[in-house]
Enzyme design. Structure first.
Site, PDB file in Angstrom:
ATOM      1  N   GLU A 189      63.751  52.796  12.823  1.00  0.00           N
ATOM      2  CA  GLU A 189      64.765  51.982  13.504  1.00  0.00           C
ATOM      3  C   GLU A 189      64.421  51.826  14.983  1.00  0.00           C
ATOM      4  O   GLU A 189      64.587  50.743  15.555  1.00  0.00           O
ATOM      5  CB  GLU A 189      66.148  52.615  13.330  1.00  0.00           C
ATOM      6  CG  GLU A 189      66.688  52.476  11.904  1.00  0.00           C
ATOM      7  CD  GLU A 189      67.928  53.298  11.622  1.00  0.00           C
ATOM      8  OE1 GLU A 189      68.555  53.057  10.583  1.00  0.00           O
ATOM      9  OE2 GLU A 189      68.262  54.186  12.429  1.00  0.00           O
ATOM     10  N   GLY A 220      71.794  58.902  10.461  1.00  0.00           N
ATOM     11  CA  GLY A 220      72.467  59.530   9.329  1.00  0.00           C
ATOM     12  C   GLY A 220      71.752  59.278   8.020  1.00  0.00           C
ATOM     13  O   GLY A 220      71.790  60.098   7.102  1.00  0.00           O
ATOM     14  N   GLY A 221      71.057  58.149   7.955  1.00  0.00           N
ATOM     15  CA  GLY A 221      70.279  57.813   6.762  1.00  0.00           C
ATOM     16  C   GLY A 221      68.815  58.203   6.862  1.00  0.00           C
ATOM     17  O   GLY A 221      68.007  57.830   6.007  1.00  0.00           O
ATOM     18  N   GLY A 258      73.401  49.204  12.172  1.00  0.00           N
ATOM     19  CA  GLY A 258      74.652  49.921  12.358  1.00  0.00           C
ATOM     20  C   GLY A 258      74.451  51.106  13.279  1.00  0.00           C
ATOM     21  O   GLY A 258      73.412  51.253  13.918  1.00  0.00           O
ATOM     22  N   ALA A 259      75.457  51.975  13.349  1.00  0.00           N
ATOM     23  CA  ALA A 259      75.369  53.198  14.151  1.00  0.00           C
ATOM     24  C   ALA A 259      76.334  54.222  13.578  1.00  0.00           C
ATOM     25  O   ALA A 259      77.322  53.873  12.934  1.00  0.00           O
ATOM     26  CB  ALA A 259      75.703  52.921  15.615  1.00  0.00           C
ATOM     27  N   SER A 303      74.721  51.619   5.171  1.00  0.00           N
ATOM     28  CA  SER A 303      75.736  50.910   4.388  1.00  0.00           C
ATOM     29  C   SER A 303      76.214  49.627   5.058  1.00  0.00           C
ATOM     30  O   SER A 303      76.429  48.608   4.384  1.00  0.00           O
ATOM     31  CB  SER A 303      76.927  51.841   4.124  1.00  0.00           C
ATOM     32  OG  SER A 303      77.480  52.305   5.344  1.00  0.00           O
ATOM     33  N   SER A 362      69.060  49.885   8.688  1.00  0.00           N
ATOM     34  CA  SER A 362      69.309  50.489   7.377  1.00  0.00           C
ATOM     35  C   SER A 362      70.703  51.098   7.364  1.00  0.00           C
ATOM     36  O   SER A 362      71.323  51.291   8.407  1.00  0.00           O
ATOM     37  CB  SER A 362      68.261  51.568   7.070  1.00  0.00           C
ATOM     38  OG  SER A 362      68.363  52.628   7.999  1.00  0.00           O
ATOM     39  N   LYS A 387      72.183  57.430  15.934  1.00  0.00           N
ATOM     40  CA  LYS A 387      71.786  56.848  14.659  1.00  0.00           C
ATOM     41  C   LYS A 387      70.937  57.870  13.906  1.00  0.00           C
ATOM     42  O   LYS A 387      70.493  58.845  14.474  1.00  0.00           O
ATOM     43  CB  LYS A 387      70.983  55.557  14.882  1.00  0.00           C
ATOM     44  CG  LYS A 387      71.830  54.445  15.510  1.00  0.00           C
ATOM     45  CD  LYS A 387      71.027  53.185  15.847  1.00  0.00           C
ATOM     46  CE  LYS A 387      70.181  52.696  14.700  1.00  0.00           C
ATOM     47  NZ  LYS A 387      70.939  52.543  13.427  1.00  0.00           N
TER      48      LYS A 387
END
Length: 219
Positions: free
Chosen positions: A103, A96-97, A82-83, A30, A28, A94
């Site tokens: 994840e 931030g979201g 992502g990371a 951006s 998940s 990881k």
């Protein structure tokens, strides 16, 4: 070249790891949104995807990609995510979201973790630029915060955020992590912690960095 373009370069390069007729693990955020958009071009070639967040599920479905639950698969060929930070060894922060628990679950199903980032996410020591997210059962928030202070961190409650699992997030600032695997286990052993955003036990096998000169692949 702006950050979004570098994310797109990394995301598109990750397509080479997606095999036809497989179910793909998708994270998940951006950068992953860029990957999902690129994956849409292969919608007819893959069986579908397992997503780590409700937002990613919705984006996949909108592109005609079938979404499976983690309980419907025994193993995934690849997981692409992502990371917020990543080291040369493939250790990551990881979350931030706020999707860190899901994840970790989906990435654990995969034979290979492909991490896609822009160059700004590369660090030598975790915690250098980004706070460490910790997902916590709501009633344990204050207790866990005190334990994180005892470990040397400065936790802050991420207000107005509830995870897909109904929990809360504490972001730990001023917290450099020199032994990621040890610290991941230490924090996870605090009563009330669901999981934390250190990905050291399940590190990235491949890092793809989007740069103005193209994709840099670190294996």
């Amino acid at each position: 070249m702006d950050q979004l373009e570098m994310k797109k370069i990394a995301a598109r390069a990750a397509l080479q790891y997606v095999k036809p007729d497989t179910i793909v693990g998708v994270g998940s955020g951006s950068t992953v949104n860029c990957f999902i958009d690129a994956l849409g071009e292969m919608a007819g070639d893959i069986k579908g995807a397992v997503a780590a967040s409700k937002a990613s599920e919705e984006r996949l479905r909108a592109l005609g990609i079938e979404v499976f639950s983690a309980n419907e698969v025994t193993e995934l060929d690849v997981y692409i995510d992502g990371a917020d930070e990543i080291t040369p060894q493939g250790y990551m922060i990881k979350g931030g979201g706020a999707a860190l628990t899901r994840e970790k679950i989906v990435s654990s199903l995969a034979k290979k973790f492909i991490c896609i980032v822009d160059a700004s996410k590369q660090v030598d020591v975790l915690g250098s630029t980004f706070a460490l997210p910790v997902e916590v059962i709501p009633m344990a928030r204050s207790y866990v915060a005190r334990q994180l202070v005892a470990l040397g961190g400065s936790p802050e409650y991420r207000e107005s955020v509830v995870t897909d699992n109904g929990n809360v997030i504490l972001d730990v600032y001023n917290f450099k992590i020199f032994e990621p695997l040890k610290m991941e286990h230490t924090i996870n052993n605090i009563a009330g912690v669901v999981t934390n955003g250190i990905f050291a036990q399940r590190y990235a096998n491949v890092t793809i960095v989007g740069t103005p000169d193209g994709a840099k692949i670190i294996e």
